[in-house]
Design a protein around this motif. Structure first.
Motif, PDB file in Angstrom:
ATOM      1  N   LEU A  26       6.787  -7.912   7.965  1.00  0.00           N
ATOM      2  CA  LEU A  26       7.328  -6.587   8.365  1.00  0.00           C
ATOM      3  C   LEU A  26       6.353  -5.702   9.351  1.00  0.00           C
ATOM      4  CD1 LEU A  26       7.726  -5.157   4.598  1.00  0.00           C
ATOM      5  CD2 LEU A  26       9.545  -5.706   5.871  1.00  0.00           C
ATOM      6  N   GLY A  27       5.585  -6.795   9.747  1.00  0.00           N
ATOM      7  CA  GLY A  27       4.892  -6.073  11.079  1.00  0.00           C
ATOM      8  C   GLY A  27       3.822  -5.035  10.636  1.00  0.00           C
ATOM      9  N   LEU A  28       3.280  -4.985   9.438  1.00  0.00           N
ATOM     10  CA  LEU A  28       2.354  -4.057   8.926  1.00  0.00           C
ATOM     11  C   LEU A  28       0.919  -4.384   9.028  1.00  0.00           C
ATOM     12  CD1 LEU A  28       4.017  -2.877   5.574  1.00  0.00           C
ATOM     13  CD2 LEU A  28       3.949  -1.826   7.969  1.00  0.00           C
ATOM     14  N   LEU A  29       0.648  -5.654   9.705  1.00  0.00           N
ATOM     15  CA  LEU A  29      -0.814  -6.074   9.800  1.00  0.00           C
ATOM     16  C   LEU A  29      -1.282  -5.357  11.308  1.00  0.00           C
ATOM     17  CD1 LEU A  29      -0.467 -10.006   9.651  1.00  0.00           C
ATOM     18  CD2 LEU A  29      -0.922  -8.212   8.036  1.00  0.00           C
ATOM     19  N   ASN A  30      -2.533  -4.887  10.979  1.00  0.00           N
ATOM     20  CA  ASN A  30      -3.090  -3.882  12.058  1.00  0.00           C
ATOM     21  C   ASN A  30      -2.183  -2.773  12.131  1.00  0.00           C
ATOM     22  OD1 ASN A  30      -5.560  -5.231  12.387  1.00  0.00           O
ATOM     23  ND2 ASN A  30      -4.471  -6.722  13.582  1.00  0.00           N
ATOM     24  N   ASN A  31      -1.295  -2.265  11.181  1.00  0.00           N
ATOM     25  CA  ASN A  31      -0.676  -1.025  11.329  1.00  0.00           C
ATOM     26  C   ASN A  31      -1.146  -0.039  10.233  1.00  0.00           C
ATOM     27  OD1 ASN A  31       1.466   0.822  11.332  1.00  0.00           O
ATOM     28  ND2 ASN A  31       3.036  -0.644  11.735  1.00  0.00           N
ATOM     29  N   PHE A  32      -1.126   1.211  10.632  1.00  0.00           N
ATOM     30  CA  PHE A  32      -1.610   2.220   9.882  1.00  0.00           C
ATOM     31  C   PHE A  32      -0.790   2.499   8.536  1.00  0.00           C
ATOM     32  CE2 PHE A  32      -1.634   6.766   8.201  1.00  0.00           C
ATOM     33  CZ  PHE A  32      -2.828   6.852   7.825  1.00  0.00           C
ATOM     34  N   LEU A  33       0.571   2.131   8.719  1.00  0.00           N
ATOM     35  CA  LEU A  33       1.529   2.192   7.807  1.00  0.00           C
ATOM     36  C   LEU A  33       1.185   1.268   6.475  1.00  0.00           C
ATOM     37  CD1 LEU A  33       4.945   2.655   9.884  1.00  0.00           C
ATOM     38  CD2 LEU A  33       3.569   4.706   8.456  1.00  0.00           C
ATOM     39  N   VAL A  34       0.455   0.223   6.577  1.00  0.00           N
ATOM     40  CA  VAL A  34       0.105  -0.757   5.426  1.00  0.00           C
ATOM     41  C   VAL A  34      -0.644  -0.099   4.500  1.00  0.00           C
ATOM     42  CG1 VAL A  34      -2.090  -1.443   6.233  1.00  0.00           C
ATOM     43  CG2 VAL A  34      -0.446  -3.037   5.061  1.00  0.00           C
ATOM     44  N   TYR A  35      -1.271   1.040   4.797  1.00  0.00           N
ATOM     45  CA  TYR A  35      -1.817   2.029   3.763  1.00  0.00           C
ATOM     46  C   TYR A  35      -0.937   2.665   2.892  1.00  0.00           C
ATOM     47  CZ  TYR A  35      -6.162   1.034   6.262  1.00  0.00           C
ATOM     48  OH  TYR A  35      -7.249   0.424   7.021  1.00  0.00           O
ATOM     49  N   ILE A  36       0.261   3.072   3.484  1.00  0.00           N
ATOM     50  CA  ILE A  36       1.205   3.996   2.980  1.00  0.00           C
ATOM     51  C   ILE A  36       2.506   3.235   2.369  1.00  0.00           C
ATOM     52  CG2 ILE A  36       2.549   5.962   3.364  1.00  0.00           C
ATOM     53  CD1 ILE A  36      -0.440   6.505   4.071  1.00  0.00           C
ATOM     54  N   LEU A  37       3.203   2.637   2.996  1.00  0.00           N
ATOM     55  CA  LEU A  37       4.604   1.821   2.390  1.00  0.00           C
ATOM     56  C   LEU A  37       4.081   1.122   1.187  1.00  0.00           C
ATOM     57  CD1 LEU A  37       6.120   0.947   5.936  1.00  0.00           C
ATOM     58  CD2 LEU A  37       6.302   2.993   4.315  1.00  0.00           C
ATOM     59  N   PRO A  38       3.221   0.209   1.089  1.00  0.00           N
ATOM     60  CA  PRO A  38       3.125  -0.491  -0.050  1.00  0.00           C
ATOM     61  C   PRO A  38       2.713   0.334  -1.484  1.00  0.00           C
ATOM     62  CG  PRO A  38       1.948  -1.519   1.499  1.00  0.00           C
ATOM     63  CD  PRO A  38       2.429  -0.281   2.173  1.00  0.00           C
ATOM     64  N   GLN A  39       2.450   1.314  -1.254  1.00  0.00           N
ATOM     65  CA  GLN A  39       1.955   2.382  -2.234  1.00  0.00           C
ATOM     66  C   GLN A  39       2.828   3.138  -2.505  1.00  0.00           C
ATOM     67  OE1 GLN A  39      -0.703   1.060  -3.588  1.00  0.00           O
ATOM     68  NE2 GLN A  39      -1.240  -0.190  -1.700  1.00  0.00           N
ATOM     69  N   LEU A  40       3.998   3.302  -1.826  1.00  0.00           N
ATOM     70  CA  LEU A  40       5.074   4.415  -2.373  1.00  0.00           C
ATOM     71  C   LEU A  40       5.424   4.383  -3.801  1.00  0.00           C
ATOM     72  CD1 LEU A  40       7.555   4.486   0.784  1.00  0.00           C
ATOM     73  CD2 LEU A  40       5.819   5.964  -0.014  1.00  0.00           C
ATOM     74  N   PHE A  41       5.539   3.493  -4.302  1.00  0.00           N
ATOM     75  CA  PHE A  41       6.072   3.130  -5.727  1.00  0.00           C
ATOM     76  C   PHE A  41       5.308   2.535  -6.712  1.00  0.00           C
ATOM     77  CE2 PHE A  41       8.396   1.196  -8.963  1.00  0.00           C
ATOM     78  CZ  PHE A  41       9.429   2.100  -9.339  1.00  0.00           C
ATOM     79  N   SER A  42       5.445   3.345  -7.838  1.00  0.00           N
ATOM     80  CA  SER A  42       4.487   2.821  -9.106  1.00  0.00           C
ATOM     81  C   SER A  42       5.088   3.188 -10.257  1.00  0.00           C
ATOM     82  CB  SER A  42       3.225   3.562  -9.121  1.00  0.00           C
ATOM     83  OG  SER A  42       2.649   3.038 -10.431  1.00  0.00           O
ATOM     84  N   TYR A  43       5.869   2.394 -10.976  1.00  0.00           N
ATOM     85  CA  TYR A  43       6.748   2.651 -12.203  1.00  0.00           C
ATOM     86  C   TYR A  43       6.035   3.193 -13.214  1.00  0.00           C
ATOM     87  CZ  TYR A  43      10.622   2.081 -15.341  1.00  0.00           C
ATOM     88  OH  TYR A  43      11.667   2.520 -16.507  1.00  0.00           O
ATOM     89  N   TYR A  44       4.687   3.071 -13.398  1.00  0.00           N
ATOM     90  CA  TYR A  44       3.858   3.675 -14.325  1.00  0.00           C
ATOM     91  C   TYR A  44       4.014   5.156 -14.047  1.00  0.00           C
ATOM     92  CZ  TYR A  44      -0.144   5.164 -17.044  1.00  0.00           C
ATOM     93  OH  TYR A  44      -1.091   5.647 -17.984  1.00  0.00           O
ATOM     94  N   ASP A  45       3.657   5.436 -12.741  1.00  0.00           N
ATOM     95  CA  ASP A  45       3.853   7.022 -12.588  1.00  0.00           C
ATOM     96  C   ASP A  45       5.296   7.385 -12.526  1.00  0.00           C
ATOM     97  OD1 ASP A  45       1.198   6.825 -11.977  1.00  0.00           O
ATOM     98  OD2 ASP A  45       1.631   6.661  -9.772  1.00  0.00           O
ATOM     99  N   VAL A  46       6.245   6.798 -12.337  1.00  0.00           N
ATOM    100  CA  VAL A  46       7.464   7.165 -12.721  1.00  0.00           C
ATOM    101  C   VAL A  46       7.948   7.387 -14.203  1.00  0.00           C
ATOM    102  CG1 VAL A  46      10.115   6.258 -12.497  1.00  0.00           C
ATOM    103  CG2 VAL A  46       8.505   5.781 -10.603  1.00  0.00           C
TER     104      VAL A  46
END
Length: 290
Positions: A134-154
């Motif tokens: 996905l091109g997320l290595l050395n990308n600030f978005l790697v801190y954001i996109l993988p943590q968008l979803f948590s079914y426990y919180d849902v």
């Protein structure tokens, strides 16, 4: 009239005693770490104190903040925590609001898919390969996109959305409100305790997380403060002097570690009291059904 003195029952006395003991067991190590972070090298080496070191110094904190890039790392941590919390709460709220509707098509399928994520994951290597693809290595978005979803919180948010009276949404729809308006102006404001609870949980995780940077980051300019402080500890362990009696005493790696613990914990200690009111309401609301 004599004022009646309320006598404590045996259970209340035992309860107060147990809470007091647990409080001391929790607070004592915290106070020890805080006081030890101000101790000199000699005092730490001797280790003959608990809360009040014989020699107090700021050398440990000076060593932590000696690196000029530490403030940039703090900026990265604050940015990823704030942005991560906002996007996580909003995304999970959208999913939870949709799944809270019993007339949603394929609702059971989505629920099963969500439950699977609670028990199974792709593993570290497949996840790394996915981030690379996905091109997320050395990308600030790697801190954001993988943590968008948590079914426990849902699931937590779903329980709150289900408590909103259906008549309230129906009246808003009659007045011309669409789904987005009902979600943003009715469901979200009425679920502030739940949102604050999810925000607190995710914020603590985002702030303390350094494994994401360790796995997916080689660009030091994108290191959060936890990863930066980890580097400082490693460098200090290699360069520190552990002997006592030198003319110029340097801070030990232990002193650096204690100072880093305090530095990384203070922001959470400041934010937690601000969210405590909503956090308690969020944990209690929905626990008892009238």
């Amino acid at each position: 009239m004599k004022q009646k003195i309320k006598r404590l029952s045996a259970f209340q006395i035992a309860d107060i005693t147990l809470v007091t003991i647990l409080s001391v067991l929790i607070l004592a190590p915290v106070l020890n770490i805080f006081s030890s972070s101000f101790a000199s090298t000699r005092a730490l080496a001797e280790g003959n104190f608990i809360f009040f070191p014989k020699e107090v110094t700021l050398d440990n904190y000076s060593a932590v903040f000696h690196d000029s890039t530490i403030w940039h790392a703090y900026f990265i941590s604050v940015s990823k925590t704030i942005l991560g919390v906002i996007t996580h709460v909003f995304f999970c709220s959208m999913v939870a609001f949709g799944l809270s509707k019993r007339d949603l098509r394929f609702r059971n399928v989505y629920t099963v898919m969500g439950v699977i994520t609670l028990f199974f994951s792709g593993g570290m290597i497949p996840t790394y390969l996915l981030m690379k693809k996905l091109g997320l290595l050395n990308n600030f978005l790697v801190y954001i996109l993988p943590q968008l979803f948590s079914y426990y919180d849902v699931v937590i948010l779903m329980n709150f959305f289900r408590q909103i009276p259906g008549s309230l949404e129906e009246s808003a729809s009659i007045d011309g409100a669409g789904v987005w308006r009902v979600f943003l102006q009715i469901a979200m404001p009425l679920s502030k305790p739940a949102l604050a609870t999810i925000a607190l949980f995710n914020g603590v995780y985002q702030w303390n997380d350094f494994m994401t940077a360790k796995l997916y980051m080689t660009d030091t300019t994108l290191y959060p403060v936890q990863m930066k402080l980890y580097e400082i500890i490693v460098q200090q362990q290699a360069a520190s002097m552990n002997t006592i009696g030198n003319v110029a005493l340097q801070t030990t790696s232990k002193g650096i570690q204690l100072a880093t613990i305090v530095v990384t914990t203070v922001p959470i200690l400041i934010i937690y009291p601000l969210l405590q009111k909503h956090f308690v309401s969020g944990m209690m609301l929905g626990a008892v059904k009238e």
